[in-house]
Design an enzyme around this catalytic site. Structure first.
Site, PDB file in Angstrom:
ATOM      1  N   ASP A   1     -13.350 -64.911 -35.004  1.00 12.52           N
ATOM      2  CA  ASP A   1     -12.219 -64.108 -35.457  1.00 12.52           C
ATOM      3  C   ASP A   1     -11.594 -64.790 -36.676  1.00 12.52           C
ATOM      4  OD1 ASP A   1     -11.413 -66.199 -33.904  1.00 12.52           O
ATOM      5  OD2 ASP A   1     -10.596 -64.962 -32.300  1.00 12.52           O
TER       6      ASP A   1
ATOM      7  N   GLU B   1      -5.739 -60.845 -33.054  1.00 11.61           N
ATOM      8  CA  GLU B   1      -4.420 -60.897 -32.403  1.00 11.61           C
ATOM      9  C   GLU B   1      -3.771 -59.525 -32.359  1.00 11.61           C
ATOM     10  OE1 GLU B   1      -3.305 -63.409 -30.854  1.00 11.61           O
ATOM     11  OE2 GLU B   1      -4.445 -65.089 -31.654  1.00 11.61           O
TER      12      GLU B   1
END
Ligand SMILES: CC(=O)N[C@@H](CCC[C@H](N)C(=O)O)C(=O)O
Length: 379
Positions: free
Chosen positions: A69, A128
């Site tokens: 990520d 997130e």
């Protein structure tokens, strides 16, 4: 002292944390790095602020995949490291800087010494929130290069460097964000009877929400409802007519997620009636659980213990969320915790992972991909 090259990369990335789908400098940094690798050995494609890298194998029978990520968190860094964030109000407090440095290290190693199978490495934005995995999974770019198996790691503050932790089956929870807006009537502090005070309504609601997990969910089926932010009012002598409660729900089953949401709707309706206000619920981003493929995880744990040069710790499920779960819903694979041994946990402004974990992870994952790439497919 000479810094390990991918520790140096991590430090540079650590300085430029950006929110989900705004990882512009981060993408540029990664592309820059990739452009210095031999161009005949690597295919690079961008998708929004993400990147998909393909490295052809020597004798490919399938495509293996690795995912990192990319995004940072909206919080002020409080470490005293000299490479702290230069983006005020933003920090890599969930280790995505470590994840990206490790992924680049893996790309670098495999470009210079190819594995048998093809390798696709994903740099995925917005883990997130609002969630980059699902749209990336559904993108044409991904579908064209789609791996047959996909793996990832997450830094694990609770485990020492040199260890990894994982389990077959569910590793991370289902998540749903939660945003509740309450609208009453604001007014003068001395005239409560002419206003409709949302401090009281929001406080009542916050307390009531905390009864859901304790009173409505089977105690043997874990769930969490956390309110991380409540915004009410402007100054001490104004009765506020608006309140916003922001939180997250975590469950280990979809049934419990539905039950928690059902109870939230009922309690919010009760607040509307009881306090004569208007309420609106927004569920924000929802992530499905990270469910590790049992056979591949078991095989990996045994391999890593035997040959990976790390200690493997079988762990319990965590109530953290990860949109990597969307990939694992379609593609067999797994995620594991990488021990980074830090005093302060994920999402803490003083998170300071031990960087020796970076070379450890690069070695471990590259060796595993090399081994896995020479093995027949499952089933
Ligand atoms: C590993 C980790 O910390 N992940 C985040 C994922 C956030 C999910 C979503 N935006 C939410 O807040 O519900 C986490 O907080 O677990």
């Amino acid at each position: 002292m000479n810094l390990h090259p991918f520790v140096a990369v991590r430090r540079e990335l650590h300085q430029i944390p950006e929110p989900g789908f705004e990882e512009v400098k981060t993408q540029r940094y990664l592309l820059d790095f990739l452009s210095r690798l031999p161009s005949d050995r690597i295919e690079v494609e961008t998708w929004r602020t993400g990147i998909i890298v393909r490295i052809p194998g020597r004798n490919p029978r399938r495509v293996l995949g690795w995912r990192s990520d990319m995004d940072g968190l909206p919080m002020e860094e409080e470490t005293s490291v000299d490479f702290r964030s230069i983006h005020p109000g933003h920090m890599h407090a969930c280790g995505h800087d470590m994840h990206m440095a490790i992924a680049l290290g893996i790309v670098d190693a495999v470009v210079h010494e190819p594995i048998d199978d093809d390798l696709v490495v994903l740099f995925q934005p917005a883990e997130e929130g609002p969630g980059g995995a699902l749209p990336m999974l559904e993108s044409d770019a991904f579908r064209r290069l789609q791996p047959d198996e996909l793996f990832a790691l997450h830094i694990g503050p609770d485990w020492p460097v040199g260890t990894i932790a994982t389990r077959p089956g569910i590793l991370f929870a289902n998540t749903s964000e939660l945003y509740i807006d309450l609208v009453g009537v604001s007014g003068h502090a001395s005239l409560p009877h002419r206003s409709n005070d949302m401090v009281i309504a929001a406080s009542q609601l916050a307390m009531q929400l905390q009864t859901i997990v304790s009173r409505n969910i089977d105690p043997l089926d874990s769930a969490i409802l956390t309110l991380g932010k409540v915004t009410i009012g402007t100054r001490q002598n104004i009765i506020p007519g608006k309140a916003r409660l922001e939180g997250t729900i975590r469950t280990l089953s979809m049934e419990s997620m539905e039950k928690v949401k059902h109870r939230i709707r009922q309690l919010v309706k009760g607040i509307e009636t009881g306090f004569e206000c208007e309420a609106h619920i927004d569920w924000g981003a929802n992530y499905c659980q990270v469910e590790n493929n049992r056979a591949l995880t078991q095989e990996f744990m045994e391999w890593a213990d035997r040959e990976g040069g790390v200690r493997v710790i079988p762990c319990r499920e965590a109530m953290a969320g990860e949109d990597f779960g969307y990939f694992l819903r379609e593609i067999p694979g797994f995620m594991f915790w990488l021990g980074v041994d830090t005093q302060h946990g994920l999402h803490h402004p003083r998170l300071n992972p031990q960087e020796e974990a970076i070379p450890t992870a690069i070695r471990l994952v590259t060796k595993y991909l090399r081994w896995r790439g020479s093995r027949p497919s499952e089933g």
